[in-house]
Design a protein around this motif. Structure first.
Motif, PDB file in Angstrom:
ATOM      1  N   GLY A   9      43.777 -13.400 -41.217  1.00 50.40           N
ATOM      2  CA  GLY A   9      44.653 -13.613 -42.365  1.00 50.40           C
ATOM      3  C   GLY A   9      43.850 -14.071 -43.567  1.00 50.40           C
ATOM      4  N   LEU A  10      43.864 -13.290 -44.644  1.00 52.67           N
ATOM      5  CA  LEU A  10      43.078 -13.627 -45.831  1.00 52.67           C
ATOM      6  C   LEU A  10      43.967 -13.742 -47.064  1.00 52.67           C
ATOM      7  CD1 LEU A  10      39.932 -11.368 -45.241  1.00 52.67           C
ATOM      8  CD2 LEU A  10      40.088 -13.848 -44.987  1.00 52.67           C
ATOM      9  N   GLY A  11      45.154 -14.332 -46.855  1.00 49.24           N
ATOM     10  CA  GLY A  11      46.026 -14.636 -47.983  1.00 49.24           C
ATOM     11  C   GLY A  11      45.579 -15.917 -48.659  1.00 49.24           C
ATOM     12  N   CYS A  33      39.610 -10.725 -40.220  1.00 54.28           N
ATOM     13  CA  CYS A  33      40.657  -9.782 -39.842  1.00 54.28           C
ATOM     14  C   CYS A  33      41.853  -9.957 -40.768  1.00 54.28           C
ATOM     15  CB  CYS A  33      41.087  -9.997 -38.388  1.00 54.28           C
ATOM     16  SG  CYS A  33      42.415  -8.884 -37.859  1.00 54.28           S
ATOM     17  N   THR A  34      42.295  -8.865 -41.365  1.00 55.19           N
ATOM     18  CA  THR A  34      43.496  -8.872 -42.188  1.00 55.19           C
ATOM     19  C   THR A  34      44.039  -7.458 -42.269  1.00 55.19           C
ATOM     20  OG1 THR A  34      44.436  -9.441 -44.345  1.00 55.19           O
ATOM     21  CG2 THR A  34      42.218  -8.543 -44.341  1.00 55.19           C
ATOM     22  N   LEU A  35      45.335  -7.330 -42.494  1.00 58.90           N
ATOM     23  CA  LEU A  35      45.952  -6.013 -42.610  1.00 58.90           C
ATOM     24  C   LEU A  35      45.640  -5.347 -43.942  1.00 58.90           C
ATOM     25  CD1 LEU A  35      49.482  -6.814 -41.116  1.00 58.90           C
ATOM     26  CD2 LEU A  35      47.578  -5.643 -39.986  1.00 58.90           C
ATOM     27  N   ASP A  36      45.210  -6.123 -44.928  1.00 59.65           N
ATOM     28  CA  ASP A  36      44.936  -5.619 -46.269  1.00 59.65           C
ATOM     29  C   ASP A  36      43.468  -5.200 -46.360  1.00 59.65           C
ATOM     30  OD1 ASP A  36      44.308  -5.396 -49.042  1.00 59.65           O
ATOM     31  OD2 ASP A  36      46.019  -6.659 -49.547  1.00 59.65           O
ATOM     32  N   ALA A  37      43.225  -3.897 -46.348  1.00 59.72           N
ATOM     33  CA  ALA A  37      41.851  -3.381 -46.329  1.00 59.72           C
ATOM     34  C   ALA A  37      41.071  -3.776 -47.580  1.00 59.72           C
ATOM     35  CB  ALA A  37      41.864  -1.862 -46.181  1.00 59.72           C
ATOM     36  N   GLU A  38      41.750  -3.870 -48.717  1.00 62.83           N
ATOM     37  CA  GLU A  38      41.065  -4.246 -49.963  1.00 62.83           C
ATOM     38  C   GLU A  38      40.603  -5.692 -49.910  1.00 62.83           C
ATOM     39  OE1 GLU A  38      41.989  -4.504 -54.764  1.00 62.83           O
ATOM     40  OE2 GLU A  38      43.242  -3.227 -53.484  1.00 62.83           O
ATOM     41  N   LYS A  39      41.487  -6.604 -49.451  1.00 63.38           N
ATOM     42  CA  LYS A  39      41.095  -8.004 -49.302  1.00 63.38           C
ATOM     43  C   LYS A  39      39.952  -8.144 -48.303  1.00 63.38           C
ATOM     44  CE  LYS A  39      45.457 -10.350 -50.403  1.00 63.38           C
ATOM     45  NZ  LYS A  39      46.542 -11.188 -49.846  1.00 63.38           N
ATOM     46  N   LEU A  40      40.024  -7.385 -47.243  1.00 63.78           N
ATOM     47  CA  LEU A  40      38.994  -7.442 -46.209  1.00 63.78           C
ATOM     48  C   LEU A  40      37.632  -7.066 -46.784  1.00 63.78           C
ATOM     49  CD1 LEU A  40      38.268  -7.803 -43.216  1.00 63.78           C
ATOM     50  CD2 LEU A  40      38.873  -5.389 -42.870  1.00 63.78           C
ATOM     51  N   SER A  41      37.600  -5.980 -47.535  1.00 62.36           N
ATOM     52  CA  SER A  41      36.339  -5.514 -48.114  1.00 62.36           C
ATOM     53  C   SER A  41      35.771  -6.534 -49.098  1.00 62.36           C
ATOM     54  CB  SER A  41      36.562  -4.171 -48.816  1.00 62.36           C
ATOM     55  OG  SER A  41      35.373  -3.715 -49.408  1.00 62.36           O
ATOM     56  N   ARG A  42      36.636  -7.112 -49.931  1.00 68.34           N
ATOM     57  CA  ARG A  42      36.178  -8.108 -50.902  1.00 68.34           C
ATOM     58  C   ARG A  42      35.595  -9.335 -50.205  1.00 68.34           C
ATOM     59  NH1 ARG A  42      41.076  -7.214 -53.849  1.00 68.34           N
ATOM     60  NH2 ARG A  42      41.827  -9.243 -53.120  1.00 68.34           N
ATOM     61  N   ALA A  43      36.293  -9.812 -49.164  1.00 64.20           N
ATOM     62  CA  ALA A  43      35.820 -11.000 -48.447  1.00 64.20           C
ATOM     63  C   ALA A  43      34.494 -10.726 -47.738  1.00 64.20           C
ATOM     64  CB  ALA A  43      36.869 -11.452 -47.441  1.00 64.20           C
ATOM     65  N   GLN A  44      34.368  -9.568 -47.139  1.00 65.41           N
ATOM     66  CA  GLN A  44      33.106  -9.226 -46.469  1.00 65.41           C
ATOM     67  C   GLN A  44      31.948  -9.205 -47.456  1.00 65.41           C
ATOM     68  OE1 GLN A  44      35.059  -5.730 -44.081  1.00 65.41           O
ATOM     69  NE2 GLN A  44      33.098  -6.212 -43.089  1.00 65.41           N
ATOM     70  N   ASP A  45      32.199  -8.641 -48.632  1.00 67.32           N
ATOM     71  CA  ASP A  45      31.151  -8.589 -49.654  1.00 67.32           C
ATOM     72  C   ASP A  45      30.802  -9.980 -50.159  1.00 67.32           C
ATOM     73  OD1 ASP A  45      31.081  -5.854 -49.428  1.00 67.32           O
ATOM     74  OD2 ASP A  45      32.309  -5.475 -51.204  1.00 67.32           O
ATOM     75  N   PHE A  47      31.127 -12.945 -48.775  1.00 67.74           N
ATOM     76  CA  PHE A  47      30.541 -13.884 -47.825  1.00 67.74           C
ATOM     77  C   PHE A  47      29.514 -13.244 -46.895  1.00 67.74           C
ATOM     78  CE2 PHE A  47      34.746 -15.536 -48.965  1.00 67.74           C
ATOM     79  CZ  PHE A  47      34.365 -16.762 -49.497  1.00 67.74           C
ATOM     80  N   SER A  48      29.162 -11.996 -47.181  1.00 66.62           N
ATOM     81  CA  SER A  48      28.142 -11.276 -46.395  1.00 66.62           C
ATOM     82  C   SER A  48      28.470 -11.268 -44.905  1.00 66.62           C
ATOM     83  CB  SER A  48      26.755 -11.897 -46.636  1.00 66.62           C
ATOM     84  OG  SER A  48      26.417 -11.851 -47.999  1.00 66.62           O
ATOM     85  N   VAL A  49      29.718 -10.936 -44.611  1.00 64.81           N
ATOM     86  CA  VAL A  49      30.175 -10.835 -43.222  1.00 64.81           C
ATOM     87  C   VAL A  49      30.334  -9.354 -42.882  1.00 64.81           C
ATOM     88  CG1 VAL A  49      32.063 -11.329 -41.629  1.00 64.81           C
ATOM     89  CG2 VAL A  49      31.313 -13.077 -43.264  1.00 64.81           C
ATOM     90  N   SER A  50      29.556  -8.881 -41.949  1.00 61.37           N
ATOM     91  CA  SER A  50      29.559  -7.439 -41.651  1.00 61.37           C
ATOM     92  C   SER A  50      30.751  -7.019 -40.798  1.00 61.37           C
ATOM     93  CB  SER A  50      28.264  -7.046 -40.941  1.00 61.37           C
ATOM     94  OG  SER A  50      28.124  -7.768 -39.713  1.00 61.37           O
ATOM     95  N   ALA A  51      31.272  -7.921 -39.983  1.00 60.74           N
ATOM     96  CA  ALA A  51      32.352  -7.578 -39.048  1.00 60.74           C
ATOM     97  C   ALA A  51      33.717  -7.780 -39.704  1.00 60.74           C
ATOM     98  CB  ALA A  51      32.251  -8.421 -37.779  1.00 60.74           C
ATOM     99  N   GLY A  52      34.415  -6.681 -39.949  1.00 61.77           N
ATOM    100  CA  GLY A  52      35.748  -6.750 -40.528  1.00 61.77           C
ATOM    101  C   GLY A  52      36.723  -5.891 -39.741  1.00 61.77           C
ATOM    102  N   TYR A  53      37.936  -6.407 -39.528  1.00 58.22           N
ATOM    103  CA  TYR A  53      38.903  -5.718 -38.684  1.00 58.22           C
ATOM    104  C   TYR A  53      40.299  -5.795 -39.291  1.00 58.22           C
ATOM    105  CZ  TYR A  53      35.182  -6.233 -35.212  1.00 58.22           C
ATOM    106  OH  TYR A  53      33.975  -6.189 -34.550  1.00 58.22           O
ATOM    107  N   VAL A  54      41.127  -4.810 -38.977  1.00 61.18           N
ATOM    108  CA  VAL A  54      42.542  -4.864 -39.322  1.00 61.18           C
ATOM    109  C   VAL A  54      43.380  -5.145 -38.083  1.00 61.18           C
ATOM    110  CG1 VAL A  54      42.318  -3.368 -41.344  1.00 61.18           C
ATOM    111  CG2 VAL A  54      42.777  -2.343 -39.098  1.00 61.18           C
ATOM    112  N   ASP A  55      42.746  -5.214 -36.925  1.00 61.52           N
ATOM    113  CA  ASP A  55      43.411  -5.493 -35.647  1.00 61.52           C
ATOM    114  C   ASP A  55      42.662  -6.640 -34.968  1.00 61.52           C
ATOM    115  OD1 ASP A  55      44.304  -5.573 -33.011  1.00 61.52           O
ATOM    116  OD2 ASP A  55      44.519  -3.398 -32.849  1.00 61.52           O
ATOM    117  N   TYR A  56      43.338  -7.789 -34.793  1.00 64.74           N
ATOM    118  CA  TYR A  56      42.635  -8.930 -34.205  1.00 64.74           C
ATOM    119  C   TYR A  56      42.305  -8.713 -32.736  1.00 64.74           C
ATOM    120  CZ  TYR A  56      47.323 -10.381 -32.641  1.00 64.74           C
ATOM    121  OH  TYR A  56      48.571 -10.436 -32.062  1.00 64.74           O
TER     122      TYR A  56
END
Length: 344
Positions: A9-11, A33-45, A47-56
């Motif tokens: 959850g990245l709200g 992990c978040t259902l919002d692909a745009e938020k996921l991509s921004r957070a990964q960039d 915080f330099s986190v390579s592992a991102g998922y939409v399904d926990y």
């Protein structure tokens, strides 16, 4: 010992948790992990986190994690909490633990079954004035607490703009959960019955089927009583979010806590306001306040192998009061609070 941590959850709250964990030297942010692909991509960039998922479920299958922070909406905690516990992860979950008493009991049983740690984010326990109140009551300075009052009210922008899922919640679930936890903690008594009232008018006219305001009177097994009030239809011109006040009257004294101003009063050409700074505020390169203290405290609890300062049973108790409160409004009359499950 560095802890590999995932965030579901990245709200608003999930993003805040991530900012805090990123600055903790004992944490490796390992997966989002978040259902919002745009938020996921921004957070990964960011915080330099390579592992991102939409399904926990996929995240838990592929990643080795020590702790998972769950910041899904109020009503969507059960499944990710249990899945993380079953995968061997300690869990920090946003408040309220659940909005369903049966689900809260399932979580308590899962914590007992797995032997893992779970902390509910009742972060107000880390606010210095509230923690000082707990210590003063424990030291007997006001005698045995006899009566409590708690008000937590928000502007209407919260259910209409900030929370797209407000119809699945209520002002009590969203606001009074904190106050119920505090009163139970301060009183050190178990809640036994609730008589509640609620009004649906303003938000219902806007197509949002939830309460505008709620009041509940709670009786405790030690004979003490407390009144809880929550509303989220203040005009948006109101300078505080929330308007928060608490009182405890004891046998030998009382405590008043008026938190809405948080020590700053400010006016501009646009509006008058009370800026918030005590709960979560960035000072230079660090986040300070009760929220980051709560988040980091759970990391410490895992490393030190101690019980968290808010347990699954504490989360269950607040949910039980809120469940009885809503039942009382819907069915009328006094509703008995369910008996607590066994706890170690």
């Amino acid at each position: 010992m560095t802890q590999r941590v995932g965030v579901i959850g990245l709200g608003i709250m999930g993003s805040s948790v991530t900012q805090v964990l990123h600055r903790n030297p004992l944490v490796e942010l390992a997966a989002f992990c978040t259902l919002d692909a745009e938020k996921l991509s921004r957070a990964q960039d960011e915080f330099s986190v390579s592992a991102g998922y939409v399904d926990y479920h996929e995240m838990l299958e592929k990643e080795t994690l020590d702790i998972v922070y769950i910041a899904t909406p109020d009503w969507a905690h059960l499944d990710p909490v249990v899945a993380c516990l079953e995968a061997g992860c300690h869990v920090h979950v946003e408040k309220p633990m659940t909005t369903d008493l049966g689900e809260a009991t399932e979580i308590v049983e899962a914590v007992k079954r797995t032997g893992l740690k779970l902390q509910v984010s009742y972060n107000h326990r880390w606010l210095a004035p509230y923690n000082a109140t707990w210590n003063m009551i424990r030291d007997g300075e006001i005698g045995r607490p006899l009566m409590g009052y708690a008000r937590k009210n928000n502007p209407i922008s919260v259910p209409t703009e900030m929370l797209p899922w407000s119809a699945k919640s209520s002002p009590a679930w969203f606001l009074s959960a904190h106050d119920i936890d505090l009163i139970c903690w301060w009183f050190d008594q178990s809640p036994v019955e609730v008589h509640g009232y609620g009004i649906k008018s303003v938000l219902a006219a806007r197509g949002i089927d939830t309460y505008d305001m709620m009041q509940g009177l709670v009786k405790f097994d030690g004979g003490s009583v407390a009144t809880f009030e929550s509303a989220w239809i203040y005009p948006n011109t109101h300078p505080s979010m929330p308007d928060s006040f608490m009182q405890v009257i004891g046998e030998k004294g009382h405590v008043n806590l008026d938190r809405k101003a948080e020590a700053i009063e400010m006016s501009t050409e646009e509006k008058f306001k009370w800026p918030r700074s005590l709960l979560n505020y960035q000072v230079f390169d660090k986040w300070v306040g009760a929220f980051p203290s709560c988040v980091n405290s759970f990391v410490d609890a895992v490393i030190e192998d101690r019980a968290p300062f808010v347990t699954a049973l504490d989360g269950w108790r607040a949910t039980a009061v809120l469940d009885a409160w809503h039942q009382s409004i819907e069915n009328g009359g006094i509703v008995r609070v369910a008996d607590a499950p066994e706890w170690p």
